[in-house]
Design an enzyme around this catalytic site. Structure first.
Site, PDB file in Angstrom:
ATOM      1  N   LYS A   1      72.391  37.497  11.241  1.00  0.00           N
ATOM      2  CA  LYS A   1      71.558  38.703  11.117  1.00  0.00           C
ATOM      3  C   LYS A   1      72.267  39.927  11.711  1.00  0.00           C
ATOM      4  O   LYS A   1      72.374  40.962  11.067  1.00  0.00           O
ATOM      5  CB  LYS A   1      70.204  38.497  11.823  1.00  0.00           C
ATOM      6  CG  LYS A   1      69.432  37.287  11.362  1.00  0.00           C
ATOM      7  CD  LYS A   1      68.129  37.115  12.114  1.00  0.00           C
ATOM      8  CE  LYS A   1      68.263  36.847  13.593  1.00  0.00           C
ATOM      9  NZ  LYS A   1      68.783  35.516  13.949  1.00  0.00           N
TER      10      LYS A   1
ATOM     11  N   ARG B   1      66.048  28.020  21.401  1.00  0.00           N
ATOM     12  CA  ARG B   1      65.856  29.146  20.473  1.00  0.00           C
ATOM     13  C   ARG B   1      65.618  28.637  19.050  1.00  0.00           C
ATOM     14  O   ARG B   1      64.793  29.173  18.312  1.00  0.00           O
ATOM     15  CB  ARG B   1      67.078  30.084  20.530  1.00  0.00           C
ATOM     16  CG  ARG B   1      67.093  30.947  21.785  1.00  0.00           C
ATOM     17  CD  ARG B   1      68.467  31.441  22.175  1.00  0.00           C
ATOM     18  NE  ARG B   1      69.097  32.272  21.167  1.00  0.00           N
ATOM     19  CZ  ARG B   1      70.395  32.594  21.189  1.00  0.00           C
ATOM     20  NH1 ARG B   1      71.180  32.152  22.162  1.00  0.00           N
ATOM     21  NH2 ARG B   1      70.906  33.362  20.255  1.00  0.00           N
TER      22      ARG B   1
ATOM     23  N   ARG C   1      80.683  33.062  19.890  1.00  0.00           N
ATOM     24  CA  ARG C   1      80.429  34.488  19.630  1.00  0.00           C
ATOM     25  C   ARG C   1      80.792  35.373  20.832  1.00  0.00           C
ATOM     26  O   ARG C   1      80.569  35.030  21.979  1.00  0.00           O
ATOM     27  CB  ARG C   1      78.939  34.659  19.329  1.00  0.00           C
ATOM     28  CG  ARG C   1      78.501  36.100  19.330  1.00  0.00           C
ATOM     29  CD  ARG C   1      77.137  36.274  18.793  1.00  0.00           C
ATOM     30  NE  ARG C   1      76.110  35.587  19.554  1.00  0.00           N
ATOM     31  CZ  ARG C   1      74.847  35.555  19.188  1.00  0.00           C
ATOM     32  NH1 ARG C   1      74.450  36.152  18.088  1.00  0.00           N
ATOM     33  NH2 ARG C   1      73.950  34.923  19.910  1.00  0.00           N
TER      34      ARG C   1
ATOM     35  N   ARG D   1      59.032  37.810  14.540  1.00  0.00           N
ATOM     36  CA  ARG D   1      59.369  36.419  14.865  1.00  0.00           C
ATOM     37  C   ARG D   1      58.135  35.543  14.990  1.00  0.00           C
ATOM     38  O   ARG D   1      58.256  34.347  15.244  1.00  0.00           O
ATOM     39  CB  ARG D   1      60.072  36.407  16.219  1.00  0.00           C
ATOM     40  CG  ARG D   1      61.564  36.258  16.143  1.00  0.00           C
ATOM     41  CD  ARG D   1      62.058  36.420  17.564  1.00  0.00           C
ATOM     42  NE  ARG D   1      63.250  35.696  17.834  1.00  0.00           N
ATOM     43  CZ  ARG D   1      64.457  36.250  17.829  1.00  0.00           C
ATOM     44  NH1 ARG D   1      64.625  37.498  17.494  1.00  0.00           N
ATOM     45  NH2 ARG D   1      65.500  35.538  18.151  1.00  0.00           N
TER      46      ARG D   1
ATOM     47  N   ARG E   1      77.049  36.637  25.640  1.00  0.00           N
ATOM     48  CA  ARG E   1      75.649  36.667  26.071  1.00  0.00           C
ATOM     49  C   ARG E   1      75.321  35.484  26.982  1.00  0.00           C
ATOM     50  O   ARG E   1      75.762  34.370  26.719  1.00  0.00           O
ATOM     51  CB  ARG E   1      74.731  36.632  24.838  1.00  0.00           C
ATOM     52  CG  ARG E   1      74.558  37.988  24.206  1.00  0.00           C
ATOM     53  CD  ARG E   1      73.877  37.946  22.875  1.00  0.00           C
ATOM     54  NE  ARG E   1      72.725  37.074  22.759  1.00  0.00           N
ATOM     55  CZ  ARG E   1      71.992  36.980  21.654  1.00  0.00           C
ATOM     56  NH1 ARG E   1      72.291  37.724  20.595  1.00  0.00           N
ATOM     57  NH2 ARG E   1      70.963  36.162  21.594  1.00  0.00           N
TER      58      ARG E   1
HETATM   59  P1  AP5 Z   1      75.281  36.765  14.547  1.00  0.00           P
HETATM   60  O1  AP5 Z   1      75.349  37.731  13.417  1.00  0.00           O
HETATM   61  O2  AP5 Z   1      75.514  37.273  15.926  1.00  0.00           O
HETATM   62  O3  AP5 Z   1      73.927  35.910  14.450  1.00  0.00           O
HETATM   63  P2  AP5 Z   1      72.412  36.350  14.626  1.00  0.00           P
HETATM   64  O4  AP5 Z   1      71.657  35.790  13.478  1.00  0.00           O
HETATM   65  O5  AP5 Z   1      72.298  37.822  14.883  1.00  0.00           O
HETATM   66  O6  AP5 Z   1      72.068  35.487  15.897  1.00  0.00           O
HETATM   67  P3  AP5 Z   1      71.409  35.852  17.310  1.00  0.00           P
HETATM   68  O7  AP5 Z   1      71.808  34.744  18.251  1.00  0.00           O
HETATM   69  O8  AP5 Z   1      71.735  37.242  17.752  1.00  0.00           O
HETATM   70  O9  AP5 Z   1      69.955  35.731  16.956  1.00  0.00           O
HETATM   71  P4  AP5 Z   1      68.809  35.434  17.872  1.00  0.00           P
HETATM   72  O10 AP5 Z   1      67.740  35.592  16.889  1.00  0.00           O
HETATM   73  O11 AP5 Z   1      68.817  34.146  18.604  1.00  0.00           O
HETATM   74  O12 AP5 Z   1      69.000  36.490  19.068  1.00  0.00           O
HETATM   75  P5  AP5 Z   1      68.235  37.822  19.435  1.00  0.00           P
HETATM   76  O13 AP5 Z   1      69.197  38.728  20.074  1.00  0.00           O
HETATM   77  O14 AP5 Z   1      67.450  38.313  18.265  1.00  0.00           O
HETATM   78  O15 AP5 Z   1      76.326  35.588  14.230  1.00  0.00           O
HETATM   79  C1  AP5 Z   1      76.589  34.558  15.197  1.00  0.00           C
HETATM   80  C2  AP5 Z   1      78.115  34.280  15.217  1.00  0.00           C
HETATM   81  O16 AP5 Z   1      78.500  33.703  13.963  1.00  0.00           O
HETATM   82  C3  AP5 Z   1      78.963  35.553  15.378  1.00  0.00           C
HETATM   83  O17 AP5 Z   1      80.035  35.263  16.239  1.00  0.00           O
HETATM   84  C4  AP5 Z   1      79.472  35.872  13.957  1.00  0.00           C
HETATM   85  O18 AP5 Z   1      80.772  36.463  13.983  1.00  0.00           O
HETATM   86  C5  AP5 Z   1      79.501  34.493  13.307  1.00  0.00           C
HETATM   87  N1  AP5 Z   1      79.111  34.559  11.900  1.00  0.00           N
HETATM   88  C6  AP5 Z   1      78.128  35.335  11.333  1.00  0.00           C
HETATM   89  N2  AP5 Z   1      78.042  35.101  10.006  1.00  0.00           N
HETATM   90  C7  AP5 Z   1      78.971  34.138   9.730  1.00  0.00           C
HETATM   91  C8  AP5 Z   1      79.376  33.461   8.528  1.00  0.00           C
HETATM   92  N3  AP5 Z   1      78.791  33.729   7.349  1.00  0.00           N
HETATM   93  N4  AP5 Z   1      80.359  32.531   8.620  1.00  0.00           N
HETATM   94  C9  AP5 Z   1      80.977  32.258   9.823  1.00  0.00           C
HETATM   95  N5  AP5 Z   1      80.648  32.868  10.988  1.00  0.00           N
HETATM   96  C10 AP5 Z   1      79.648  33.800  10.947  1.00  0.00           C
HETATM   97  O19 AP5 Z   1      67.189  37.309  20.491  1.00  0.00           O
HETATM   98  C11 AP5 Z   1      67.569  36.875  21.788  1.00  0.00           C
HETATM   99  C12 AP5 Z   1      66.310  36.576  22.614  1.00  0.00           C
HETATM  100  O20 AP5 Z   1      65.525  37.788  22.779  1.00  0.00           O
HETATM  101  C13 AP5 Z   1      65.324  35.583  21.988  1.00  0.00           C
HETATM  102  O21 AP5 Z   1      65.700  34.237  22.283  1.00  0.00           O
HETATM  103  C14 AP5 Z   1      64.005  36.005  22.642  1.00  0.00           C
HETATM  104  O22 AP5 Z   1      63.890  35.536  23.950  1.00  0.00           O
HETATM  105  C15 AP5 Z   1      64.122  37.532  22.684  1.00  0.00           C
HETATM  106  N6  AP5 Z   1      63.596  38.203  21.481  1.00  0.00           N
HETATM  107  C16 AP5 Z   1      64.308  38.973  20.606  1.00  0.00           C
HETATM  108  N7  AP5 Z   1      63.516  39.440  19.618  1.00  0.00           N
HETATM  109  C17 AP5 Z   1      62.269  38.941  19.866  1.00  0.00           C
HETATM  110  C18 AP5 Z   1      61.018  39.042  19.188  1.00  0.00           C
HETATM  111  N8  AP5 Z   1      60.903  39.750  18.049  1.00  0.00           N
HETATM  112  N9  AP5 Z   1      59.953  38.400  19.723  1.00  0.00           N
HETATM  113  C19 AP5 Z   1      60.059  37.706  20.864  1.00  0.00           C
HETATM  114  N10 AP5 Z   1      61.213  37.551  21.566  1.00  0.00           N
HETATM  115  C20 AP5 Z   1      62.309  38.171  21.071  1.00  0.00           C
END
Ligand code: AP5
Length: 217
Positions: free
Chosen positions: A15, A174, A129, A90, A163
């Site tokens: 994402k 997660r 990552r 979410r 992170r």
């Molecule tokens: P990346 O693009 O970083 O993946 P992502 O989908 O953004 O994953 P996140 O871990 O950031 O998502 P998340 O939903 O757990 O975290 P968030 O910050 O939202 O890609 C990952 C890696 O793979 C990278 O190194 C990239 O280079 C590689 N890659 C990407 N595409 C690829 C491909 N096609 N092929 C190969 N490699 C690839 O949330 C963190 C925390 O915040 C949550 O756990 C929660 O506690 C809180 N939080 C955030 N939003 C909310 C909400 N709305 N409600 C409640 N709590 C929330």
């Protein structure tokens, strides 16, 4: 017309990677609740103090907090700016709130893009990552390295960060949260004809091209 889209998928689905590309190439604005919460934790605000332990455990922060963050960020945009919601909504409660928030800001939801991935590959993606400490451009130890080792492609910084919640144990929590609370909102959007599925296991450039075709259609 400014598009409002959601990128939906489990942790590590890509994402943030695809949102950063759309910001760069299509001039859209990325609203990542994860980034907003990490900024609040870093700044030590009351929201950050509440969210820190929850995020480190891999559980979800309350709907009330993230809905307020999205409202505040939408209010700061001009109507001609397209928005990518990254990591929000979410829960069913957040999805319901988003409809009201968009309407309140004169917007409507155009597309929900589901990044479909094989969960077994995600732990590897997440533990490899890292991102630029200066401009947050995302990278991966094997799949997405900077063109010149140790130098950010976008801003030239030599500093990178990882992170604290990118460890295997937290990633498993997660993913469980995603399956229990986030995946069930997809059928709700499906019945509204908003969902387009993309193979998130394809190389990054192919995933990007598939998203571009959907947004152009
Ligand atoms: P990346 O693009 O970083 O993946 P992502 O989908 O953004 O994953 P996140 O871990 O950031 O998502 P998340 O939903 O757990 O975290 P968030 O910050 O939202 O890609 C990952 C890696 O793979 C990278 O190194 C990239 O280079 C590689 N890659 C990407 N595409 C690829 C491909 N096609 N092929 C190969 N490699 C690839 O949330 C963190 C925390 O915040 C949550 O756990 C929660 O506690 C809180 N939080 C955030 N939003 C909310 C909400 N709305 N409600 C409640 N709590 C929330």
């Amino acid at each position: 017309m400014a598009l409002n889209i959601i990128l939906l998928g489990p942790p590590g689905a890509g994402k943030g990677t695809q949102a950063a590309r759309l910001v760069e190439e299509a001039g859209m604005v990325q609203l990542s609740t994860g980034d907003m919460l990490r900024a609040a934790v870093k700044a030590g605000t009351p929201i950050g103090l509440q969210a820190k332990a929850v995020m480190e455990s891999g559980a979800l922060v309350s709907d009330e907090i993230v809905n307020a963050l999205i409202d505040e960020n939408l209010a700061a945009l001009s109507p001609d700016q397209g928005v990518i919601f990254d990591g929000y909504p979410r829960t069913a409660g957040q999805a319901e709130s988003l409809d009201g928030l968009l309407a309140g800001h004169g917007r409507k939801l155009d597309r929900v893009i589901e990044l479909a991935v094989d969960e077994d590959a995600l732990v590897d993606r997440i533990t490899g990552r890292f991102s630029c400490a200066q401009c947050s451009t995302p990278y991966h130890d094997r799949y997405n390295r900077p063109e010149v080792g140790g130098v950010c492609d976008l801003c030239g910084s030599n500093e990178f960060k990882r992170r604290p919640d990118d460890n295997e144990e937290t990633v498993r929590t997660r993913m469980a949260e995603y399956r229990a609370k986030t995946a069930p909102i997809l059928p709700l959007y499906d019945t509204r004809g908003l969902v387009a599925r993309v193979d998130g296991m394809a190389p990054i450039e192919e995933v990007g091209a598939a998203i571009d075709r959907i947004l152009a259609g």
